[in-house]
Design a protein around this motif. Structure first.
Motif, PDB file in Angstrom:
ATOM      1  N   GLU A 101       0.840  -1.208   0.000  1.00  0.00           N
ATOM      2  CA  GLU A 101       0.000   0.000   0.000  1.00  0.00           C
ATOM      3  C   GLU A 101       0.871   1.253   0.000  1.00  0.00           C
ATOM      4  O   GLU A 101       0.536   2.247  -0.653  1.00  0.00           O
ATOM      5  N   ALA A 102       1.982   1.226   0.724  1.00  0.00           N
ATOM      6  CA  ALA A 102       2.875   2.392   0.751  1.00  0.00           C
ATOM      7  C   ALA A 102       3.452   2.668  -0.640  1.00  0.00           C
ATOM      8  O   ALA A 102       3.545   3.826  -1.056  1.00  0.00           O
ATOM      9  N   VAL A 103       3.825   1.623  -1.361  1.00  0.00           N
ATOM     10  CA  VAL A 103       4.338   1.791  -2.722  1.00  0.00           C
ATOM     11  C   VAL A 103       3.258   2.407  -3.619  1.00  0.00           C
ATOM     12  O   VAL A 103       3.532   3.315  -4.407  1.00  0.00           O
ATOM     13  N   LYS A 104       2.028   1.929  -3.483  1.00  0.00           N
ATOM     14  CA  LYS A 104       0.916   2.515  -4.260  1.00  0.00           C
ATOM     15  C   LYS A 104       0.769   4.009  -3.991  1.00  0.00           C
ATOM     16  O   LYS A 104       0.316   4.750  -4.850  1.00  0.00           O
ATOM     17  N   ARG A 105       1.152   4.417  -2.793  1.00  0.00           N
ATOM     18  CA  ARG A 105       1.038   5.833  -2.416  1.00  0.00           C
ATOM     19  C   ARG A 105       2.322   6.612  -2.677  1.00  0.00           C
ATOM     20  O   ARG A 105       2.478   7.737  -2.213  1.00  0.00           O
ATOM     21  N   GLY A 106       3.253   6.007  -3.396  1.00  0.00           N
ATOM     22  CA  GLY A 106       4.457   6.712  -3.819  1.00  0.00           C
ATOM     23  C   GLY A 106       5.687   6.515  -2.973  1.00  0.00           C
ATOM     24  O   GLY A 106       6.712   7.160  -3.209  1.00  0.00           O
ATOM     25  N   CYS A 107       5.637   5.635  -1.999  1.00  0.00           N
ATOM     26  CA  CYS A 107       6.791   5.403  -1.126  1.00  0.00           C
ATOM     27  C   CYS A 107       7.897   4.684  -1.901  1.00  0.00           C
ATOM     28  O   CYS A 107       7.642   3.701  -2.592  1.00  0.00           O
ATOM     29  N   THR A 108       9.134   5.178  -1.765  1.00  0.00           N
ATOM     30  CA  THR A 108      10.267   4.570  -2.472  1.00  0.00           C
ATOM     31  C   THR A 108      11.313   3.972  -1.534  1.00  0.00           C
ATOM     32  O   THR A 108      12.252   3.327  -1.987  1.00  0.00           O
ATOM     33  N   ARG A 109      11.154   4.187  -0.235  1.00  0.00           N
ATOM     34  CA  ARG A 109      12.126   3.664   0.732  1.00  0.00           C
ATOM     35  C   ARG A 109      11.406   3.336   2.032  1.00  0.00           C
ATOM     36  O   ARG A 109      10.500   4.047   2.446  1.00  0.00           O
ATOM     37  N   PHE A 110      11.830   2.242   2.650  1.00  0.00           N
ATOM     38  CA  PHE A 110      11.267   1.822   3.931  1.00  0.00           C
ATOM     39  C   PHE A 110      12.353   1.875   4.991  1.00  0.00           C
ATOM     40  O   PHE A 110      13.511   1.563   4.733  1.00  0.00           O
ATOM     41  N   THR A 111      11.954   2.249   6.211  1.00  0.00           N
ATOM     42  CA  THR A 111      12.860   2.284   7.349  1.00  0.00           C
ATOM     43  C   THR A 111      12.178   1.631   8.538  1.00  0.00           C
ATOM     44  O   THR A 111      10.956   1.449   8.545  1.00  0.00           O
ATOM     45  N   LEU A 112      12.968   1.313   9.539  1.00  0.00           N
ATOM     46  CA  LEU A 112      12.416   0.820  10.800  1.00  0.00           C
ATOM     47  C   LEU A 112      13.464   0.906  11.888  1.00  0.00           C
ATOM     48  O   LEU A 112      14.659   1.023  11.615  1.00  0.00           O
ATOM     49  N   GLU A 113      12.975   0.850  13.109  1.00  0.00           N
ATOM     50  CA  GLU A 113      13.827   0.797  14.293  1.00  0.00           C
ATOM     51  C   GLU A 113      13.332  -0.366  15.128  1.00  0.00           C
ATOM     52  O   GLU A 113      12.138  -0.515  15.353  1.00  0.00           O
ATOM     53  N   THR A 114      14.257  -1.228  15.522  1.00  0.00           N
ATOM     54  CA  THR A 114      13.941  -2.345  16.409  1.00  0.00           C
ATOM     55  C   THR A 114      15.070  -2.454  17.418  1.00  0.00           C
ATOM     56  O   THR A 114      15.993  -1.645  17.413  1.00  0.00           O
ATOM     57  N   GLY A 115      15.007  -3.449  18.275  1.00  0.00           N
ATOM     58  CA  GLY A 115      16.028  -3.585  19.307  1.00  0.00           C
ATOM     59  C   GLY A 115      16.975  -4.740  19.038  1.00  0.00           C
ATOM     60  O   GLY A 115      16.621  -5.711  18.369  1.00  0.00           O
ATOM     61  N   PRO A 116      18.181  -4.668  19.576  1.00  0.00           N
ATOM     62  CA  PRO A 116      19.176  -5.712  19.350  1.00  0.00           C
ATOM     63  C   PRO A 116      18.802  -7.067  19.943  1.00  0.00           C
ATOM     64  O   PRO A 116      19.297  -8.098  19.499  1.00  0.00           O
ATOM     65  N   ASP A 117      17.911  -7.073  20.940  1.00  0.00           N
ATOM     66  CA  ASP A 117      17.489  -8.334  21.549  1.00  0.00           C
ATOM     67  C   ASP A 117      16.204  -8.888  20.926  1.00  0.00           C
ATOM     68  O   ASP A 117      15.713  -9.928  21.356  1.00  0.00           O
ATOM     69  N   SER A 118      15.684  -8.222  19.934  1.00  0.00           N
ATOM     70  CA  SER A 118      14.484  -8.683  19.224  1.00  0.00           C
ATOM     71  C   SER A 118      14.925  -9.570  18.057  1.00  0.00           C
ATOM     72  O   SER A 118      14.803  -9.213  16.887  1.00  0.00           O
ATOM     73  N   THR A 119      15.439 -10.738  18.405  1.00  0.00           N
ATOM     74  CA  THR A 119      16.089 -11.596  17.412  1.00  0.00           C
ATOM     75  C   THR A 119      15.133 -12.076  16.314  1.00  0.00           C
ATOM     76  O   THR A 119      15.533 -12.154  15.150  1.00  0.00           O
ATOM     77  N   GLU A 120      13.885 -12.403  16.673  1.00  0.00           N
ATOM     78  CA  GLU A 120      12.936 -12.846  15.644  1.00  0.00           C
ATOM     79  C   GLU A 120      12.627 -11.709  14.676  1.00  0.00           C
ATOM     80  O   GLU A 120      12.538 -11.920  13.462  1.00  0.00           O
ATOM     81  N   ALA A 121      12.474 -10.507  15.196  1.00  0.00           N
ATOM     82  CA  ALA A 121      12.206  -9.350  14.336  1.00  0.00           C
ATOM     83  C   ALA A 121      13.401  -9.080  13.424  1.00  0.00           C
ATOM     84  O   ALA A 121      13.233  -8.867  12.218  1.00  0.00           O
TER      85      ALA A 121
END
Length: 153
Positions: A101-121
């Motif tokens: 959906e973000a691409v449909k709305r013109g998004c060209t890059r994705f980012t995120l922040e997670t934690g170092p102990d969130s191994t599954e993520a």
């Protein structure tokens, strides 16, 4: 798996609020409070934020995720799948819906922040093509944060 439904919904629903509370409990068990950069329900319920909920065939909320659309990027936030829904590919499906959906709305890059102990993520995001980067936006350089990004397809 095929009986799962993912759709964009308002986060301000009792079962979704409970889902977010479970996610928060997990995050605060792993990280100091000032290193948890979570969006609250009111913030998630804004026009520039897409919030997706995964539900089972009975309508129970099993997972959620959001993407904050900015002019520079789409930031993945609030990804969570309850233990009962894990191993079914819901995280991948949630990301498919959010990124698509973000691409449909013109998004060209994705980012995120997670934690170092969130191994599954971290494993999920690496599989999805995200690569570690430096802090972006208003985030500080926090030892409890792992920043990641990828170009939209």
């Amino acid at each position: 798996m095929k009986n799962m439904n993912i759709s964009f919904e308002t986060p301000n629903q009792p079962d979704v609020v409970a889902l977010i509370a479970e996610l928060d409990a997990c995050l605060y068990a792993l990280y100091p409070a000032d290193s948890v950069y979570a969006l609250d329900i009111a913030t998630l319920d804004q026009p520039h934020i897409l919030f997706a909920v995964a539900r089972d065939s009975a309508g129970a909320a099993l997972g959620c995720g959001a993407i904050v659309l900015t002019p520079e990027y789409g930031e993945i936030k609030r990804m969570y799948v309850r233990p009962a829904g894990r191993g079914l590919g819901l995280s991948h499906r949630l990301l498919d819906v959010l990124e698509g959906e973000a691409v449909k709305r013109g998004c060209t890059r994705f980012t995120l922040e997670t934690g170092p102990d969130s191994t599954e993520a971290l494993a999920l995001y690496h599989k999805r093509g995200y690569r570690v980067c430096g802090p972006y936006g208003d985030y500080p350089d926090d030892p409890y944060s792992v920043f990641m990004e990828k170009a939209a397809p």
